[in-house]
Design a protein around this motif. Structure first.
Motif, short mmCIF file in Angstrom:
data_model
loop_
_atom_site.label_atom_id
_atom_site.label_comp_id
_atom_site.label_asym_id
_atom_site.label_seq_id
_atom_site.Cartn_x
_atom_site.Cartn_y
_atom_site.Cartn_z
N SER A 140 37.15 32.73 -26.86
CA SER A 140 35.56 32.85 -26.96
C SER A 140 35.06 33.75 -28.08
O SER A 140 35.76 34.59 -28.63
CB SER A 140 34.99 33.51 -25.72
N PHE A 166 34.45 29.68 -38.16
CA PHE A 166 34.05 29.38 -36.73
C PHE A 166 34.31 27.86 -36.50
O PHE A 166 34.82 27.55 -35.38
CB PHE A 166 32.66 29.58 -36.64
N LYS A 167 34.36 26.99 -37.49
CA LYS A 167 34.62 25.79 -37.25
C LYS A 167 36.28 25.68 -36.97
O LYS A 167 36.44 24.75 -36.13
CB LYS A 167 34.50 24.66 -38.64
N LEU A 181 36.47 26.58 -33.29
CA LEU A 181 36.26 24.93 -32.47
C LEU A 181 37.14 24.19 -32.42
O LEU A 181 37.43 23.86 -31.26
CB LEU A 181 34.85 24.41 -33.16
N GLN A 182 37.97 23.92 -33.66
CA GLN A 182 39.00 22.82 -33.51
C GLN A 182 40.14 23.48 -32.73
O GLN A 182 40.88 22.77 -32.20
CB GLN A 182 39.65 22.66 -34.92
N ASN A 199 35.68 28.63 -27.40
CA ASN A 199 34.20 28.31 -26.91
C ASN A 199 33.30 29.46 -27.77
O ASN A 199 33.48 30.61 -27.81
CB ASN A 199 33.84 28.83 -25.40
N ILE A 200 32.35 28.81 -28.28
CA ILE A 200 31.49 29.62 -29.09
C ILE A 200 29.87 29.50 -28.52
O ILE A 200 29.41 28.40 -28.16
CB ILE A 200 31.56 29.08 -30.67
N LEU A 214 26.46 24.75 -37.25
CA LEU A 214 27.31 24.81 -35.92
C LEU A 214 26.56 24.01 -34.67
O LEU A 214 27.43 23.58 -33.66
CB LEU A 214 27.69 26.22 -35.73
N VAL A 258 27.69 23.44 -30.49
CA VAL A 258 27.45 24.85 -30.17
C VAL A 258 26.28 25.37 -29.63
O VAL A 258 25.18 24.84 -30.29
CB VAL A 258 27.99 25.99 -31.42
#
Length: 256
Positions: free
Chosen positions: A109, A126-127, A130-131, A135-136, A155, A160
């Motif tokens: 997270s 952040f990308k 996600l990959q 969890n963002i 995002l 997100v």
């Protein structure tokens, strides 16, 4: 066995050698015992070495090495290598890289509370998270979500969830919590898992907005810390705001 007997016979015939051997053995044994005691004390106290605990400062000295980095033939291939080799302790690129390093170690997270966010290196980190299935969630200021160059908006377009206060007061925080204990447990329950891999909670917090000017023009600070107490306090603050702003989420539509 024969070699051992010969060595013992030589030691017995040479008292000085015997004395040195006994002393060396005693020193070695004492070091082993001390390490075992230190290890057990750490286990009993529950204290673990912090993964990170430092202050980053951004100032007028941060970009004096920028031209050198841009000329480096290795920058496009391995930016991290260039950053590590930089001798400028105030290097903006290196300091931003340290924040990116923490984001890249997130397992479950990342909760972000940020006033304004246009930094491409952080957005790319952040990308990548996600990959990896991290969890963002983002809390931001309502006006700044759709400001020019906003990476919050980008995002949000990737799924997100974003929430903001519906008020004229600013959501002026600048922090994120990586793998907060309470959030990781919440995810475990939602996914109905029996256990989660051990992870380290990290807080990124300071005066700096995540922008080019913030990182490379202003006098700012940013703290990176794996202190569990700090992480819990920031996580609790985020959770309180997230619940308080729940009515805003459906009203925010990404505009790319």
């Amino acid at each position: 066995m024969l070699d051992f007997d010969l060595n013992m016979e030589q030691i017995q015939k040479h008292p000085i050698v015997a004395t040195i051997s006994i002393a060396a053995g005693a020193i070695l044994a004492s070091e082993v015992i001390w390490k075992m005691v230190t290890f057990l004390q750490g286990q009993l106290s529950g204290k673990k070495p912090l993964r990170v605990h430092e202050v980053l400062t951004f100032n007028e000295l941060g970009d004096i090495c920028a031209a050198q980095h841009l000329r480096s033939p290795d920058l496009s291939k391995s930016p991290d290598a260039v950053v590590l080799q930089c001798r400028n302790q105030h290097c903006t690129l290196r300091n931003v890289g340290k924040i990116v390093e923490q984001i890249d170690q997130a397992q479950y997270s990342i909760d972000i509370a940020i006033y304004t966010f246009t930094s491409l290196p952080l957005a790319d980190a952040f990308k990548r998270a996600l990959q990896r299935g991290v969890n963002i969630r983002i809390i931001s200021d309502r006006e700044m979500v759709f400001s020019a160059g906003s990476q919050i908006n980008v995002l949000a377009s990737l799924g997100v969830p974003v929430r903001t206060p519906i008020t004229t007061y600013m959501m002026h925080n600048k922090y994120c919590v990586i793998d907060g204990v309470e959030r990781v447990e919440e995810i475990r329950l939602l996914k109905k898992r029996k256990w989660m891999r051990p992870c380290c909670s990290v807080v990124v917090s300071g005066s700096v907005n995540w922008t080019r000017q913030g990182f490379g023009g202003n006098w700012e600070n940013c703290i990176l810390s794996a202190d569990e107490k700090l992480a819990r306090m920031f996580q609790a603050d985020f959770a309180r705001m997230w619940k308080a702003f729940e009515n805003s989420e459906d009203k925010l539509k990404p505009k790319i």
